[in-house]
Design a protein around this motif. Structure first.
Motif, mmCIF file in Angstrom:
data_model
loop_
_atom_site.group_PDB
_atom_site.id
_atom_site.type_symbol
_atom_site.label_atom_id
_atom_site.label_comp_id
_atom_site.label_asym_id
_atom_site.label_seq_id
_atom_site.Cartn_x
_atom_site.Cartn_y
_atom_site.Cartn_z
ATOM 1 N N HIS A 295 42.661 -74.133 8.393
ATOM 2 C CA HIS A 295 43.865 -73.306 8.528
ATOM 3 C C HIS A 295 43.593 -71.819 8.293
ATOM 4 C CE1 HIS A 295 46.369 -76.741 9.103
ATOM 5 N NE2 HIS A 295 46.102 -77.250 7.912
ATOM 6 N N ARG A 296 42.352 -71.455 8.023
ATOM 7 C CA ARG A 296 42.055 -70.063 7.673
ATOM 8 C C ARG A 296 41.844 -69.198 8.914
ATOM 9 N NH1 ARG A 296 37.231 -71.901 3.690
ATOM 10 N NH2 ARG A 296 38.491 -73.013 2.128
ATOM 11 N N ALA A 297 42.380 -67.995 8.874
ATOM 12 C CA ALA A 297 42.042 -66.984 9.868
ATOM 13 C C ALA A 297 40.661 -66.434 9.531
ATOM 14 C CB ALA A 297 43.077 -65.869 9.860
ATOM 15 N N ASN A 298 40.062 -65.709 10.479
ATOM 16 C CA ASN A 298 38.699 -65.234 10.232
ATOM 17 C C ASN A 298 38.629 -63.816 9.675
ATOM 18 O OD1 ASN A 298 39.019 -63.539 12.475
ATOM 19 N ND2 ASN A 298 38.067 -64.996 13.879
ATOM 20 N N SER A 299 39.778 -63.272 9.255
ATOM 21 C CA SER A 299 39.765 -61.899 8.749
ATOM 22 C C SER A 299 40.375 -61.765 7.368
ATOM 23 C CB SER A 299 40.515 -60.980 9.719
ATOM 24 O OG SER A 299 41.867 -61.397 9.849
ATOM 25 N N LEU A 300 40.691 -62.878 6.705
ATOM 26 C CA LEU A 300 41.366 -62.789 5.409
ATOM 27 C C LEU A 300 41.139 -64.065 4.612
ATOM 28 C CD1 LEU A 300 43.435 -61.061 3.719
ATOM 29 C CD2 LEU A 300 45.210 -62.519 4.678
ATOM 30 N N THR A 301 40.908 -63.887 3.310
ATOM 31 C CA THR A 301 40.740 -65.017 2.410
ATOM 32 C C THR A 301 41.661 -64.837 1.211
ATOM 33 O OG1 THR A 301 38.414 -65.251 3.054
ATOM 34 C CG2 THR A 301 39.096 -66.276 0.968
#
Length: 364
Positions: A295-301
């Motif tokens: 579910h993660r985007a690739n620009s934010l954690t």
């Protein structure tokens, strides 16, 4: 890290390329001169290309944050006899509902809960139950949690029910896969200062030309944020309706050139690699991440604060060492955010964790 340089790990504004920073110092220009019209047309064309749109689409530029473009869209496109269905699983989904409410527009908020995936069956049921729904609002990358929502699946569903999809792509465009036609996007909203790596102050709306033209038959619900006013001026009269931020627009033009040269897929890979370094570094230090990988985007954690440390303690300790992190909204208390948008390097991430370890050690 360069002397005096802050490493921005907040989800916009971002560290920009030197060429972008230099471009804001372009010569003074009157916004009614042909050069300004040429700049407007160039930026609009490039934005449309980044959105994966073809010749039947246009992009309208606004001087304002991404929220300005969101408000202009929602207030302008929902007809008097229509209704907006908001898919809400975070702070920015909630914002779509607040915009509709502020303008007195009929809307329904389908609330899934923060960091909870969108339930497509619930969306389908809502569309079947209420034929007055004309538009569906979706946040592609919900940065309050870091969740990447299923744009393609939602687009297919909305199109299959004959409704129009409004997409907040403010934190995804330029990094995540997005295609106006393939994703069945009716209205796509973005901003310069996140994954497109421009400076704050310019936002935009991309849509089919027929969509913009249809706004002529709808009531005007504002002045500065009336989308059809901007469309008439920029596309039909080839000028600005109001005074734009030309310096920021110059910088955005350069940022778009860099974006198109790198390519969305390549930028997405660059971001994903940096995100993995961040996630690995946090995990190695026993820090729990908010979302599962799928579910993660690739620009934010987004990650949970650990070892009894408060956000303010972590922020201030890192800030003294040249790194800026970001808090979350109240409903995600105990979580902090590390974005990897912009001109960041592997050395920046390595330096972040040197600083992180120092702050952690200091507190013990």
């Amino acid at each position: 890290m360069s002397e005096g340089r802050l490493v921005l790990l907040n989800p916009g504004p971002v560290n920009v390329h030197e060429k972008v920073r230099a471009a804001i110092a372009a010569p003074d220009l009157c916004h009614r001169e042909p050069e300004a019209a040429d700049l407007m047309a160039a930026v609009s064309t490039k934005v449309t290309e980044v959105c994966g749109a073809g010749g039947d689409h246009r992009s309208v530029l606004l001087t304002g944050s991404g929220t300005a473009a969101l408000e202009a869209t929602i207030a302008s496109v929902v007809p008097p006899n229509g209704r907006l269905l908001v898919l809400d699983n975070g702070h920015y989904g909630e914002r779509l509902h607040r915009i509709a409410a502020a303008h007195g527009l009929p809307s329904q908020r389908l609330e899934f809960g923060w960091a909870t995936p969108i339930d497509l069956e619930m969306v389908a049921a809502a569309l079947l139950a209420d034929p007055s729904i004309t538009h569906v609002g979706l946040v592609h990358h919900e940065t309050s949690t870091g969740m990447l929502n299923p744009l393609r699946a939602v687009g297919d569903l909305v199109a299959g029910h004959g409704r129009t999809l409004i997409v907040d792509a403010i934190s995804s465009l330029g990094s995540e896969q997005l295609d106006m036609a393939a994703d069945h996007i009716g209205w796509c909203i973005g901003t310069a200062n996140k994954c497109l790596e421009g400076l704050p102050g310019i936002s935009f709306v991309c849509a089919p030309r027929a969509g913009f033209a249809s706004l002529a038959d709808l009531p005007t619900r504002g002045l500065y944020l009336d989308l059809h006013t901007h469309y008439r001026a920029q596309v039909q009269a080839q000028t600005f309706a109001f005074t734009p931020a030309l310096g920021v627009l110059h910088a955005f033009d350069v940022a778009l050139d860099l974006m198109l040269a790198e390519g969305v897929a390549s930028r997405g890979r660059r971001y994903a690699e940096l995100a993995q370094l961040i996630r690995d570094g946090l995990t190695q230090r026993g820090v729990q991440l908010l979302l599962p990988p799928e579910h993660r985007a690739n620009s934010l954690t987004n990650a949970h604060l650990a070892n009894g440390m408060t956000y303010q303690e972590l922020h201030d300790g890192l800030r003294r060492r040249g790194y800026v992190i970001y808090a979350t909204q109240d409903r995600a208390a105990g979580v902090f955010r590390l974005a990897n948008m912009g001109q960041l390097t592997e050395a920046d991430i390595a330096g972040l964790f040197v600083a992180f370890d120092e702050v952690t050690t200091e507190r013990r």
